[in-house]
Structure formats: C-alpha cells, structure tokens
Design a protein around this motif. Structure first.
Motif, PDB file in Angstrom:
ATOM      1  N   LEU A 114       0.475  -1.540   0.003  1.00  0.00           N
ATOM      2  CA  LEU A 114       0.464  -0.001   0.596  1.00  0.00           C
ATOM      3  C   LEU A 114       1.194   1.119  -0.073  1.00  0.00           C
ATOM      4  O   LEU A 114       0.223   2.396  -0.774  1.00  0.00           O
ATOM      5  CB  LEU A 114      -0.662  -0.135   1.289  1.00  0.00           C
ATOM      6  N   PHE A 115       1.578   1.169   1.003  1.00  0.00           N
ATOM      7  CA  PHE A 115       2.539   2.274   1.221  1.00  0.00           C
ATOM      8  C   PHE A 115       3.619   2.597  -0.454  1.00  0.00           C
ATOM      9  O   PHE A 115       3.699   3.763  -0.851  1.00  0.00           O
ATOM     10  CB  PHE A 115       3.838   2.246   2.316  1.00  0.00           C
ATOM     11  N   ASN A 116       4.313   1.294  -0.561  1.00  0.00           N
ATOM     12  CA  ASN A 116       5.313   1.857  -2.261  1.00  0.00           C
ATOM     13  C   ASN A 116       3.565   2.650  -3.080  1.00  0.00           C
ATOM     14  O   ASN A 116       4.202   2.949  -3.380  1.00  0.00           O
ATOM     15  CB  ASN A 116       4.827   0.396  -2.974  1.00  0.00           C
ATOM     16  N   ALA A 117       2.587   2.116  -3.251  1.00  0.00           N
ATOM     17  CA  ALA A 117       1.527   2.441  -4.446  1.00  0.00           C
ATOM     18  C   ALA A 117       1.585   3.591  -4.027  1.00  0.00           C
ATOM     19  O   ALA A 117       1.571   4.499  -4.907  1.00  0.00           O
ATOM     20  CB  ALA A 117      -0.114   2.012  -4.056  1.00  0.00           C
ATOM     21  N   ALA A 118       1.631   4.608  -2.657  1.00  0.00           N
ATOM     22  CA  ALA A 118       1.368   5.312  -2.667  1.00  0.00           C
ATOM     23  C   ALA A 118       2.180   7.054  -3.456  1.00  0.00           C
ATOM     24  O   ALA A 118       2.227   8.144  -3.412  1.00  0.00           O
ATOM     25  CB  ALA A 118       0.717   5.745  -0.733  1.00  0.00           C
ATOM     26  N   LEU A 119       3.582   5.543  -2.523  1.00  0.00           N
ATOM     27  CA  LEU A 119       4.824   6.722  -2.091  1.00  0.00           C
ATOM     28  C   LEU A 119       4.992   6.605  -4.019  1.00  0.00           C
ATOM     29  O   LEU A 119       4.852   7.984  -4.632  1.00  0.00           O
ATOM     30  CB  LEU A 119       5.738   4.977  -2.642  1.00  0.00           C
ATOM     31  N   LEU A 120       5.042   6.124  -4.930  1.00  0.00           N
ATOM     32  CA  LEU A 120       4.889   5.998  -6.412  1.00  0.00           C
ATOM     33  C   LEU A 120       3.231   7.197  -7.647  1.00  0.00           C
ATOM     34  O   LEU A 120       4.110   7.821  -8.076  1.00  0.00           O
ATOM     35  CB  LEU A 120       3.815   4.889  -7.315  1.00  0.00           C
ATOM     36  N   MET A 121       2.269   7.247  -6.810  1.00  0.00           N
ATOM     37  CA  MET A 121       1.292   8.710  -7.219  1.00  0.00           C
ATOM     38  C   MET A 121       2.647   9.961  -6.607  1.00  0.00           C
ATOM     39  O   MET A 121       2.366  10.777  -7.579  1.00  0.00           O
ATOM     40  CB  MET A 121       0.168   8.446  -6.060  1.00  0.00           C
ATOM     41  N   LEU A 122       2.801  10.054  -5.774  1.00  0.00           N
ATOM     42  CA  LEU A 122       3.649  11.468  -5.398  1.00  0.00           C
ATOM     43  C   LEU A 122       4.493  11.492  -6.146  1.00  0.00           C
ATOM     44  O   LEU A 122       4.892  12.724  -6.279  1.00  0.00           O
ATOM     45  CB  LEU A 122       4.341  11.004  -3.612  1.00  0.00           C
ATOM     46  N   ALA A 123       5.485  10.398  -6.969  1.00  0.00           N
ATOM     47  CA  ALA A 123       6.456  10.717  -7.432  1.00  0.00           C
ATOM     48  C   ALA A 123       6.086  10.963  -9.152  1.00  0.00           C
ATOM     49  O   ALA A 123       6.654  11.793  -9.592  1.00  0.00           O
ATOM     50  CB  ALA A 123       7.231   9.482  -7.792  1.00  0.00           C
ATOM     51  N   GLY A 221       0.972   0.896 -13.830  1.00  0.00           N
ATOM     52  CA  GLY A 221       1.471  -0.433 -12.917  1.00  0.00           C
ATOM     53  C   GLY A 221       1.135   0.338 -10.959  1.00  0.00           C
ATOM     54  O   GLY A 221       0.646  -0.704 -10.591  1.00  0.00           O
ATOM     55  N   THR A 222       1.120   1.145 -10.737  1.00  0.00           N
ATOM     56  CA  THR A 222       0.684   2.116  -9.422  1.00  0.00           C
ATOM     57  C   THR A 222      -1.255   1.540  -9.728  1.00  0.00           C
ATOM     58  O   THR A 222      -1.757   0.938  -8.198  1.00  0.00           O
ATOM     59  CB  THR A 222       0.487   3.318  -9.137  1.00  0.00           C
ATOM     60  N   TRP A 223      -2.038   1.897 -10.051  1.00  0.00           N
ATOM     61  CA  TRP A 223      -3.075   1.334  -9.924  1.00  0.00           C
ATOM     62  C   TRP A 223      -3.450   0.211  -9.428  1.00  0.00           C
ATOM     63  O   TRP A 223      -4.529  -0.523  -8.918  1.00  0.00           O
ATOM     64  CB  TRP A 223      -4.417   1.750 -11.266  1.00  0.00           C
ATOM     65  N   GLY A 224      -2.435  -0.436 -10.041  1.00  0.00           N
ATOM     66  CA  GLY A 224      -3.215  -2.246 -10.237  1.00  0.00           C
ATOM     67  C   GLY A 224      -2.457  -3.095  -8.963  1.00  0.00           C
ATOM     68  O   GLY A 224      -3.060  -3.593  -7.708  1.00  0.00           O
ATOM     69  N   LEU A 225      -1.792  -2.116  -8.498  1.00  0.00           N
ATOM     70  CA  LEU A 225      -0.167  -2.281  -7.290  1.00  0.00           C
ATOM     71  C   LEU A 225      -1.624  -1.777  -6.000  1.00  0.00           C
ATOM     72  O   LEU A 225      -2.264  -2.788  -4.711  1.00  0.00           O
ATOM     73  CB  LEU A 225       0.625  -1.677  -6.654  1.00  0.00           C
ATOM     74  N   ALA A 226      -2.438  -0.760  -6.337  1.00  0.00           N
ATOM     75  CA  ALA A 226      -2.838   0.003  -5.497  1.00  0.00           C
ATOM     76  C   ALA A 226      -4.335  -0.372  -4.960  1.00  0.00           C
ATOM     77  O   ALA A 226      -4.950  -1.382  -3.998  1.00  0.00           O
ATOM     78  CB  ALA A 226      -3.839   1.481  -5.532  1.00  0.00           C
ATOM     79  N   LYS A 227      -4.844  -1.372  -5.887  1.00  0.00           N
ATOM     80  CA  LYS A 227      -5.854  -2.457  -6.008  1.00  0.00           C
ATOM     81  C   LYS A 227      -5.628  -3.514  -5.154  1.00  0.00           C
ATOM     82  O   LYS A 227      -6.770  -3.948  -4.336  1.00  0.00           O
ATOM     83  CB  LYS A 227      -6.808  -2.500  -7.489  1.00  0.00           C
ATOM     84  N   ASP A 228      -4.515  -4.118  -5.522  1.00  0.00           N
ATOM     85  CA  ASP A 228      -4.651  -5.707  -4.820  1.00  0.00           C
ATOM     86  C   ASP A 228      -3.669  -5.450  -3.548  1.00  0.00           C
ATOM     87  O   ASP A 228      -4.843  -6.115  -2.201  1.00  0.00           O
ATOM     88  CB  ASP A 228      -3.314  -6.560  -5.623  1.00  0.00           C
ATOM     89  N   SER A 229      -3.646  -4.400  -2.890  1.00  0.00           N
ATOM     90  CA  SER A 229      -2.696  -4.513  -1.938  1.00  0.00           C
ATOM     91  C   SER A 229      -4.293  -3.898  -0.836  1.00  0.00           C
ATOM     92  O   SER A 229      -4.926  -3.956   0.179  1.00  0.00           O
ATOM     93  CB  SER A 229      -1.889  -3.438  -1.904  1.00  0.00           C
ATOM     94  N   LEU A 230      -5.124  -3.003  -1.495  1.00  0.00           N
ATOM     95  CA  LEU A 230      -5.544  -2.267   0.054  1.00  0.00           C
ATOM     96  C   LEU A 230      -7.361  -3.447  -0.668  1.00  0.00           C
ATOM     97  O   LEU A 230      -7.756  -3.906   0.685  1.00  0.00           O
ATOM     98  CB  LEU A 230      -7.016  -0.958  -1.861  1.00  0.00           C
ATOM     99  N   LYS A 231      -7.405  -4.329  -1.183  1.00  0.00           N
ATOM    100  CA  LYS A 231      -8.169  -5.829  -1.404  1.00  0.00           C
ATOM    101  C   LYS A 231      -7.731  -6.264  -0.243  1.00  0.00           C
ATOM    102  O   LYS A 231      -8.393  -6.722   0.871  1.00  0.00           O
ATOM    103  CB  LYS A 231      -8.521  -6.656  -2.356  1.00  0.00           C
ATOM    104  N   MET A 232      -6.448  -6.122  -0.005  1.00  0.00           N
ATOM    105  CA  MET A 232      -5.928  -7.495   1.334  1.00  0.00           C
ATOM    106  C   MET A 232      -5.852  -6.605   2.392  1.00  0.00           C
ATOM    107  O   MET A 232      -6.392  -7.411   3.060  1.00  0.00           O
ATOM    108  CB  MET A 232      -4.326  -7.346   0.690  1.00  0.00           C
TER     109      MET A 232
END
Length: 327
Positions: A114-123, A221-232
């Motif tokens: 989740l943190f990873n996805a958020a970080l990518l959005m900022l970058a 890529g970030t959208w997929g990661l965010a979706k999967d990690s949020l679901k978890m």
C-alpha cells in the motif's frame, strides 16, 4: 493455484514456521519461509545498483535538459524505495509471533504494498508538473548523454528484474519488485529511442512527450498495485482462493448440515487464513476429520491457517448477541 506452493498444513503452530522445513508435504513447501533468506541478497544488490544509477541518471537528466531521463530516474527511485520497503516487509514477515502480535508481523507486507503505491503516486505528480511545463515551453535536450545513460539503465534494470524472477508468483511484494524492474528496462529502452529521434530530428518536444508516456506506464502499474494491496488491507478473499468452492466443499463434508461464519482473508501477501463454524448434529467428528480437512484446505485451496468450530446445534442465531451492540 497449483499445488506447487502448498507448503504444509499446520494451521495452529504458527510459531514453528521457521523450523518446519523437515515435514513439508508435496513439493515446494514453505516458499515464503525462504523469501528473506534467498531474496535478501537480491534486495541488497538491487538497492545498491539502482541507488547509484538514480543519482547518475537524475544528474545527467538535469545536465542534458531531458525530462524523459529525469522521469526515468523518478521511476527508478520509486523502485529503490519499493525494494527497501518490500525487503523490510519480507524480513518482518519471517519474525515469530509475540504475545501482542499473535500473527507475527506478516501483514506488514500488505502495508508495504500500500505504502509503495502511495509513494509512486507522489513521484508521478512531481514529474507530471515539470513535464507539462516542458511541453508548453520546450527546452534544448542533449541527445547523446540521454541515449548512453538510458542504455545503462536497460542493463541495470534487466539484471535486477532477473534476481526476482523466481519469487514473483507467490508474493505481491516480490512481484511488485520484479514488475517495477521489468517495466523500468522497457522505459529505459523507450528513452534510448526518444534520444535517437531527438538526435535525428532536432525536435525537443519529443522529450516531454516521452516523459508523459513514462508517467502513464508508472500510473498503470501503480493502479494495479494499489487495487490489490487495498483489497488485502480490507481482508478481501485473496484472488488466488475461490471462496464459493471452499464453502461448497465444507457444506458437502459428511455430517455437516450447515456452514456459517465463514471468513477467508490474507494474513500476509503470501498466506491465507480461514475460520468457519460447521454445524454437525451427529456430534463431534474427531481429530482425524479435522486433520484431513486442514490438509485438504492447504492442498486444494492454499489455505494453510484454518480454524474450524464444530457445533452440534446451530448457534448461528446467537452470533447477534453481545459484541458491538449496545447492551
């Protein structure tokens, strides 16, 4: 999920996880136990290589006036951070449970994703602003250093991606690391091509346009990661498990008249837990029944932490009382 990673079926002996390699069933048991050990070196090499490269790439991007190179550096930086986060999560996931953290720190891997996805959005946001600025007012770009530096990027990212090739099936964080590196190699190749086009045509606008494409790649890529990690994070049934199939299996067991309070959730990015109440009017079926059931759940459904409550009369209607209600 194939049988390749149904490591074992101990559903209660969580704390033995680190020492149970001797009795794994089938093949490829306990893939995640080995993640910290076998990927520790991969993480260290990946972080060292990519950190050095980010510094070089960002510097040359600024010197050459190339937003595409800076965006590629941003992409690489997000990978260095995600590698560090994934590494920390894989180390924490292997730590034994404590009195307070009875699951250990397994779910830190979900937080990491989740943190990873958020970080990518900022970058992304930062790079996007500068790219739009360059589109409006194109600035000169030195094509040669762009091609050379991005060329080195292809080599570094491909090498790092290969380090994580093995673990990408089993763990969202290892998969994240692998996908980042693989997409970085592709992005660097795009930057080389853009540099070549600029050298041929002298059209500076190609550079910010390339940067926009890179931003699109990262966003996808970030959208997929965010979706999967949020679901978890919300305890959704893992995509690898068919919840209905598990329910039908439990209902079809001999002596079971009803199933209620069935919950299936991810304990970490690699492990799945389940609890269920089985109504068995004929009485408790005994330990052999429970042993067989936990083995089947592990082998067929990849659920290796199952807790089953047997009820001789249906207590489902009692579930309303007490918890979370005003007395």
């Amino acid at each position: 999920m194939s049988g390749a990673h149904h490591h074992h079926h101990d559903h209660d002996h969580d704390h033995h996880h680190g020492h149970d390699h001797g009795h794994g069933h089938g093949h490829g048991h306990g893939h995640h136990h080995h993640a910290p050990a076998s990927f520790g070196r991969a993480f260290a090499i990946g972080i060292a290589l990519n950190s050095a490269f980010v510094a070089v790439e960002a510097t040359y991007g600024i010197i050459a006036g190339s937003m595409a190179l800076v965006a590629d550096a941003g992409h690489n930086l997000s990978d260095v951070l995600s590698l560090a986060v994934a590494w920390a999560a894989s180390v924490l996931a292997a730590r034994p449970p404590s009195a307070r953290f009875t699951y250990g720190y397994k779910s830190s891997s979900i937080l990491a994703a989740l943190f990873n996805a958020a970080l990518l959005m900022l970058a992304l946001g930062a790079i996007l602003v500068e790219t739009i600025h360059r589109l409006i007012a194109p600035a000169p770009v030195a094509a040669d250093p762009v091609m050379i530096v991005a060329g080195i990027g292809i080599a570094i990212n491909t090498a790092t991606a290969l380090l994580f090739l093995r673990g990408r099936e089993h763990d969202i964080n290892i998969r994240g690391a692998y996908l980042h590196m693989a997409s970085d190699a592709a992005v660097s190749a795009g930057v080389v091509a853009a540099g070549a086009l600029i050298a041929l045509t002298g059209a500076w606008w190609i550079d910010p346009v390339t940067s926009l494409v890179i931003v699109g790649v990262i966003a996808w890529g970030t959208w997929g990661l965010a979706k999967d990690s949020l679901k978890m994070g919300l305890h959704g049934v893992p995509t690898s498990v068919d919840g209905h199939a598990v329910e039908h299996h439990l209902e079809a067991l001999p002596g079971v008249s009803a199933v209620h309070d069935l919950h299936i959730w991810p304990m970490s990015t690699t492990e799945t837990a389940m609890t269920a109440h089985l109504v068995m009017p004929g009485g408790h079926p005994g330990d052999a029944f429970l042993g067989d059931l936990s083995r089947t759940l592990a082998q067929r459904f990849a659920i290796c932490h199952a807790t089953v409550q047997i009820e001789t009369t249906d207590l489902a209607d009692l579930a309303d009382h007490g918890c979370g209600k005003a007395h």
